[in-house]
Design an enzyme around this catalytic site. Structure first.
Site, mmCIF file in Angstrom:
data_model
loop_
_atom_site.group_PDB
_atom_site.id
_atom_site.type_symbol
_atom_site.label_atom_id
_atom_site.label_comp_id
_atom_site.label_asym_id
_atom_site.label_seq_id
_atom_site.Cartn_x
_atom_site.Cartn_y
_atom_site.Cartn_z
ATOM 1 N N SER A 1 -11.326 -8.409 8.549
ATOM 2 C CA SER A 1 -10.688 -8.470 7.014
ATOM 3 C C SER A 1 -9.466 -9.529 7.064
ATOM 4 C CB SER A 1 -10.332 -7.127 6.621
ATOM 5 O OG SER A 1 -9.216 -7.358 5.554
HETATM 6 N N1 LIG Z 1 -5.491 -8.497 -2.433
HETATM 7 C C1 LIG Z 1 -5.861 -7.560 -1.497
HETATM 8 C C2 LIG Z 1 -7.358 -7.560 -1.196
HETATM 9 C C3 LIG Z 1 -7.647 -6.411 -0.295
HETATM 10 C C4 LIG Z 1 -9.229 -6.195 -0.215
HETATM 11 O O1 LIG Z 1 -10.001 -6.429 -1.069
HETATM 12 N N2 LIG Z 1 -9.623 -6.084 1.102
HETATM 13 C C5 LIG Z 1 -11.187 -5.707 1.252
HETATM 14 C C6 LIG Z 1 -11.416 -5.871 2.682
HETATM 15 S S1 LIG Z 1 -11.073 -7.812 3.128
HETATM 16 C C7 LIG Z 1 -11.342 -4.089 1.046
HETATM 17 O O2 LIG Z 1 -10.851 -3.336 1.010
HETATM 18 N N3 LIG Z 1 -12.550 -3.768 0.438
HETATM 19 C C8 LIG Z 1 -13.203 -2.635 0.183
HETATM 20 C C9 LIG Z 1 -13.096 -2.073 -1.174
HETATM 21 O O3 LIG Z 1 -12.382 -2.662 -2.048
HETATM 22 O O4 LIG Z 1 -13.515 -1.017 -1.482
HETATM 23 C C10 LIG Z 1 -4.895 -7.862 -0.256
HETATM 24 O O5 LIG Z 1 -4.366 -8.734 -0.055
HETATM 25 O O6 LIG Z 1 -4.750 -6.888 0.472
#
Ligand SMILES: N[C@@H](CCC(=O)N[C@@H](CS)C(=O)NCC(=O)O)C(=O)O
Length: 221
Positions: A12
């Site tokens: 990630s």
């Molecule tokens: N804007 C957030 C984005 C975080 C994000 O979307 N992470 C993704 C992985 S890259 C995630 O956790 N996805 C799983 C979900 O939304 O359930 C940041 O900068 O932390």
């Protein structure tokens, strides 16, 4: 005993931005692996404290925080010996914020619009208009680096950490052309020379890029 826990997985990009910050600050921390591809973010401690169920999520001795940009800023404010990575000067900090919000709202969203379709819906064909977001990201970063070695003047800040984690991941969809984007390529090389880069960003990014490349079958107009 003081414990910093970061929840995430190294493929990630926002997690890698936090790893860069933690390593740059030389902080001891525990990394709790959360396999987002298997839906582990929807279970256990993480969902109890972060209703948005995203990684990275930080637990700093009971203080919970999510969003990579917020986490990086918090870590520097709380633990750094000086403000170099996140300047306190109002105008400098405002410019760091501009780059951070640019990463959150432009760069990361360009990547997410492609990767979510791949991971959540198994879509392997990418519309060309979506790759345009990545190309625009490359073009804009190239222009931000017109007169400086880092994204805010010649000082390394958390803006570089957040943006490099995202931009290095773009290679899974559109390879970076060093001839078209010489300043951006030089900046990436400069970032790669940081002693903690490979461990914090390089390794996880390579895994992520390999996954994207293995899933991508075509870019169509
Ligand atoms: N804007 C957030 C984005 C975080 C994000 O979307 N992470 C993704 C992985 S890259 C995630 O956790 N996805 C799983 C979900 O939304 O359930 C940041 O900068 O932390």
């Amino acid at each position: 005993m003081s414990v910093i826990i970061l929840y995430g997985m190294d493929i990630s990009s926002p997690v890698r931005a936090c790893l860069l910050t933690l390593k740059a600050l030389g902080l001891k921390f525990e990394f709790k692996h959360v396999n987002v591809l298997a839906g582990e973010q929807l279970t256990g401690e993480l969902i109890k404290h972060n209703p948005q169920h995203t990684v990275p999520t930080l637990n700093d001795n009971g203080f919970w925080l999510w969003d990579s940009h917020a986490i990086c800023a918090y870590l520097v404010d709380k633990y750094a010996k000086n403000d170099a990575l996140y300047p306190r000067d109002l105008a400098l900090r405002a410019r760091v914020h501009q780059r951070l919000f640019f990463d959150a709202s432009v760069l990361y969203m360009a990547l997410r619009s492609i990767s979510q379709a791949m991971f959540r819906h198994n879509i392997s064909i990418v519309p060309r208009e979506k790759t345009q977001g990545i190309i625009e990201g490359y073009v804009l970063i190239e222009s931000f680096l017109e007169k400086s070695t880092y994204l805010v003047d010649d000082r390394l800040t958390i803006a570089d950490f957040c943006c490099v984690a995202t931009v290095s991941s773009f290679a899974g969809i559109v390879d970076l052309d060093a001839k078209k984007y010489p300043k951006l390529s030089a900046w990436m090389e400069r970032m790669k020379k940081l002693p903690y880069y490979e461990e914090a960003n390089g390794r996880g990014c390579k895994k992520y890029v390999d996954i994207l490349k293995s899933r991508l079958t075509a870019i169509v107009s």
